[in-house]
Design an enzyme around this catalytic site. Structure first.
Site, PDB file in Angstrom:
ATOM      1  N   ASP A 135       0.847  -1.451   0.334  1.00 32.46           N
ATOM      2  CA  ASP A 135       0.139   0.190  -0.230  1.00 32.46           C
ATOM      3  C   ASP A 135       0.670   1.424  -0.130  1.00 32.46           C
ATOM      4  O   ASP A 135       2.188   1.667  -0.703  1.00 32.46           O
ATOM      5  CB  ASP A 135      -1.017  -0.466   1.360  1.00 32.46           C
ATOM      6  CG  ASP A 135      -2.315   0.845   1.421  1.00 32.46           C
ATOM      7  OD1 ASP A 135      -2.571   2.017   0.935  1.00 32.46           O
ATOM      8  OD2 ASP A 135      -3.122  -0.767   0.929  1.00 32.46           O
ATOM      9  N   HIS A 176      -3.480   4.826   4.343  1.00 38.34           N
ATOM     10  CA  HIS A 176      -4.599   3.768   3.959  1.00 38.34           C
ATOM     11  C   HIS A 176      -3.649   2.828   4.244  1.00 38.34           C
ATOM     12  O   HIS A 176      -3.967   1.644   5.408  1.00 38.34           O
ATOM     13  CB  HIS A 176      -4.528   4.192   2.239  1.00 38.34           C
ATOM     14  CG  HIS A 176      -5.566   3.074   1.674  1.00 38.34           C
ATOM     15  ND1 HIS A 176      -5.151   1.745   0.790  1.00 38.34           N
ATOM     16  CD2 HIS A 176      -6.637   2.981   1.778  1.00 38.34           C
ATOM     17  CE1 HIS A 176      -6.287   1.709   0.679  1.00 38.34           C
ATOM     18  NE2 HIS A 176      -7.366   1.608   0.900  1.00 38.34           N
ATOM     19  N   SER A 352     -11.638  -1.672  -0.094  1.00 38.58           N
ATOM     20  CA  SER A 352     -10.335  -1.252   0.848  1.00 38.58           C
ATOM     21  C   SER A 352      -9.888  -1.747   2.495  1.00 38.58           C
ATOM     22  O   SER A 352      -8.752  -2.492   2.667  1.00 38.58           O
ATOM     23  CB  SER A 352      -9.829  -0.036   0.806  1.00 38.58           C
ATOM     24  OG  SER A 352      -9.074   0.734  -0.674  1.00 38.58           O
TER      25      SER A 352
END
Ligand SMILES: *[C@@H]1O[C@H](CO)[C@@H](O)[C@H](O)[C@H]1NC(C)=O
Ligand SMILES: *[C@@H]1O[C@H](CO)[C@@H](O)[C@H](O)[C@H]1NC(C)=O
Ligand SMILES: *[C@@H]1O[C@H](CO)[C@@H](O)[C@H](O)[C@H]1NC(C)=O
Ligand SMILES: *[C@@H]1O[C@H](CO)[C@@H](O)[C@H](O)[C@H]1NC(C)=O
Ligand SMILES: *[C@@H]1O[C@H](CO)[C@@H](O)[C@H](O)[C@H]1NC(C)=O
Ligand SMILES: [Ca+2]
Ligand SMILES: [Ca+2]
Ligand SMILES: [Ca+2]
Length: 602
Positions: A135, A176, A352
């Site tokens: 990520d 994230h 996600s």
């Protein structure tokens, strides 16, 4: 009443089918149900076994008697009393983590969760397993992550150094990976943030999303980073979810994935977990070559009341689902996890957020049985995922030819960590996998319905009798690609929607060039017979197109997978009287086959 009593006259052999163990939920103590244990002629053994093995989930063994099954009441799973849950964590966000234990907080549906409590109670917390988050980096100094951070297995491919720390931006854009890491491996009972699904697992950071352009080399390097140390790779990225992109892994990345599943983890195979995409109803995840790859486990999401999130994409390659948010106003309906710079958040979202939850569940399964191969993990997901209280307003839940319940949006349902570790524990590696090109049609002319009749390479070394993945490699062009709609129906009657309408895709040049559409919906089926491909247009304007090629690729085993384990699983369930494990609905496929079996033996 479905009564089989009129058939129950033969002697000598009993078919022991899951269906026979299913009980009526309304039954009270001492009531006789419509479910019978049935005896058949001694010489019916082969047939009984055949039917049993055909249906994958069942098996046969010898017994002597016929008797009606006594009914008794059991509490339905999913309606656990909050007071019954013996998980006591000091972490302030733990009770907000409804995806771990859903007691109805944040207007959710009680029991609609990953059932991690059961896996934890059995002692599985992810010890010895490393999950890499591919990520935008991980805040590895975060006090809830630091103790579980695997620095040795981490790397930064965005800036080529061993420190995948997120690049600072004022808007915390690069949060994230940190949020995903917390879902998997946040430490438990430390008074900080919440608890990871596999809270004693190790998490590695692979920073690879934070550079101006993605390259094949960065993807391939990330996916093949330390495959003997990293067990599970979680990816929450893919081609642009704009509803008009058709793209997938390039040469190096494809090779890296193939190497990963063949050579990673000492040959048992790297586990690649993939978010199915955030393109909503305008996109189709079968146009995303990462999500639709056989080598990845593609995960969709449900929100806390069982509905689909608005950004969820549907497609036939999705295997199972976990949880996310994006539809509810309740500020606590999001995914609670760690956030940048030592913070916590209640608002993680998107598919996600769903993929790392699955990675966490798989870590629990790997702790229960480190011998699991990448295919075992997919089989376990198919067998133990649950419809639970998921609902899809558009697509029906259906059963495939061997009775496995699936849905076009949620795959085989929501992952069940408790179910998974229990089955993992007893699991025997599935038999060897074979690949059969079942047939190919070139230049179909104007035909919209094509058929391939196949023996599935029977008589050859690569005969495939029990399906895993099926690929339809299609070359088609169209005056408007987005209006194309492709379905495929298996010989056992299971229809997979290989491509649904993508209203924003106005391509009129490229079409699909040998694109491998994949379905998981025919899992366990016998592929011999006639497969039908239907191509059509849906949309406002008339369109034209030419279907130039359809090649049908079958992947699966020659011998029956998991018959032994089902028998064992059944026996241990029976021993523990865990009848609540059993579903209340009679499997129609089993019913059908039972009827035909019985009538043959009458
Ligand atoms: C939970 O743990 C806390 C702190 O250790 C303790 O005070 C409390 O009594 C425990 N609660 C239960 C229900 O066990
Ligand atoms: C994040 O944590 C820092 C340090 O603990 C704190 O100063 C800041 O207010 C927090 N930010 C948010 C948005 O919560
Ligand atoms: C894993 O495989 C090894 C070697 O085949 C075997 O000894 C061991 O019992 C297996 N472990 C489990 C949990 O199945
Ligand atoms: C599709 O292919 C056919 C034959 O190759 C060609 O005649 C036709 O113009 C193409 N259509 C589009 C929309 O590209
Ligand atoms: C494919 O299946 C869907 C859902 O059942 C249906 O609406 C659609 O018309 C089918 N398309 C074709 C080309 O058969
Ligand atoms: Ca760095
Ligand atoms: Ca914590
Ligand atoms: Ca997509």
């Amino acid at each position: 009443m479905r009564g089989y009593s009129r058939y129950g006259t033969a002697v000598g052999f009993m078919v022991l089918l899951d269906a026979l163990l299913i009980f009526a939920t309304q039954a009270t103590e001492g009531v006789l149900t419509d479910h019978l244990l049935v005896q058949l002629h001694e010489d019916a053994q082969d047939e009984a076994h055949q039917v049993a093995t055909q249906h994958g989930l069942q098996s046969a063994r010898k017994v002597k008697k016929v008797f009606e099954q006594e009914g008794f009441s059991r509490q339905k799973r999913g309606y656990r009393n909050i007071n019954d849950i013996e998980v006591n964590m000091s972490d302030p966000l733990f009770t907000k983590q409804w995806y771990l234990i859903n007691t109805g907080q944040a207007d959710g549906t009680p029991g609609l969760d990953l059932n991690v409590a059961e896996a934890w109670a059995l002692g599985y917390t992810g010890k010895g397993v490393t999950i890499a988050i591919m990520d935008d980096g991980i805040d590895y100094l975060h006090p809830d992550l630091a103790s579980n951070y695997n620095a040795d297995a981490s790397y930064d491919f965005s800036s080529n150094d061993p420190f995948p720390f997120p690049r600072y931006t004022d808007d915390w854009f690069n949060s994230h990976g940190t949020r995903c890491a917390g879902e998997v491996s946040a430490a438990a009972n430390n008074n900080i943030c919440g608890v990871g699904v596999a809270y004693n697992s190790k998490v590695a950071g692979i920073r690879m999303l934070d550079q101006p352009f993605m390259t094949d080399i960065i993807e391939a390097s990330s996916i093949s980073h330390m495959p003997q140390d990293i067990d599970i790779y979680s990816a929450s990225w893919g081609p642009t979810d704009d509803g008009k992109t058709v793209d997938g892994p390039r040469e190096l990345t494809l090779q890296a994935m193939a190497d990963g599943v063949n050579k990673g983890r000492g040959g048992k195979g790297s586990i690649y977990v993939w978010a199915s995409g955030d393109g909503g109803s305008y996109d189709d995840c079968n146009c995303d070559g990462y999500a639709s790859s056989m080598w990845t486990i593609s995960i969709n999401s449900a929100i806390n009341d069982g509905r689909t999130a608005l950004y969820d994409e549907s497609c036939s390659s999705t295997l199972a689902s976990t949880f996310s948010n994006g539809r509810k106003r309740n500020p606590e309906a999001g995914v609670a996890t760690t956030d940048l710079y030592g913070n916590c958040t209640l608002r993680h979202s998107g598919t996600s957020a769903a993929a790392p939850e699955a990675a966490g569940v798989f870590a629990l399964a790997l702790e229960a049985n480190p011998n699991l191969t990448w295919r075992d993990m997919q089989h376990l997901s198919v067998l133990t995922s649950k419809r639970n209280q998921l609902h899809d307003e558009v697509h029906q839940w259906r059963r495939n030819g061997v009775g496995l319940e699936f849905n076009h949006l949620f795959g085989y349902g929501v992952l069940d960590a408790g179910g998974m570790v229990k089955m993992a524990n007893e699991w025997k590696t599935v038999p060897e996998r074979f690949h059969c090109v079942a047939g190919s049609i070139q230049e179909s002319g104007n035909k919209l319905v094509l058929a391939i009749t196949t023996e599935a390479c029977q008589g050859k070394d690569n005969f495939v009798r029990y399906l895993e993945h099926v690929q339809a490699v299609v070359t088609v062009n169209a005056t408007r690609r987005g209006d194309l709609n492709i379905n495929m129906t298996s010989p056992m009657g299971t229809k997979s929607i290989l491509l649904s309408r993508r209203p924003r895709d106005d391509d009129s040049k490229v079409g699909f060039d040998k694109w491998p559409f994949m379905t998981t919906h025919t899992w366990g089926e016998d592929p011999r017979g006639t497969w039908v491909l239907e191509v059509g247009f849906r949309g406002d304007q008339p369109q034209r197109g030419v279907l130039k090629e359809w090649t049908l690729m079958l992947h699966g085993t020659q011998s029956a997978p998991y018959i032994d384990q089902i028998v064992r699983d059944y026996q241990s369930k029976l021993a523990m009287s865990k009848k609540e494990e059993l579903e209340e609905e009679l499997d129609e496929a089993v019913e059908r086959s039972l009827k035909s079996l019985m009538s043959k033996n009458n």
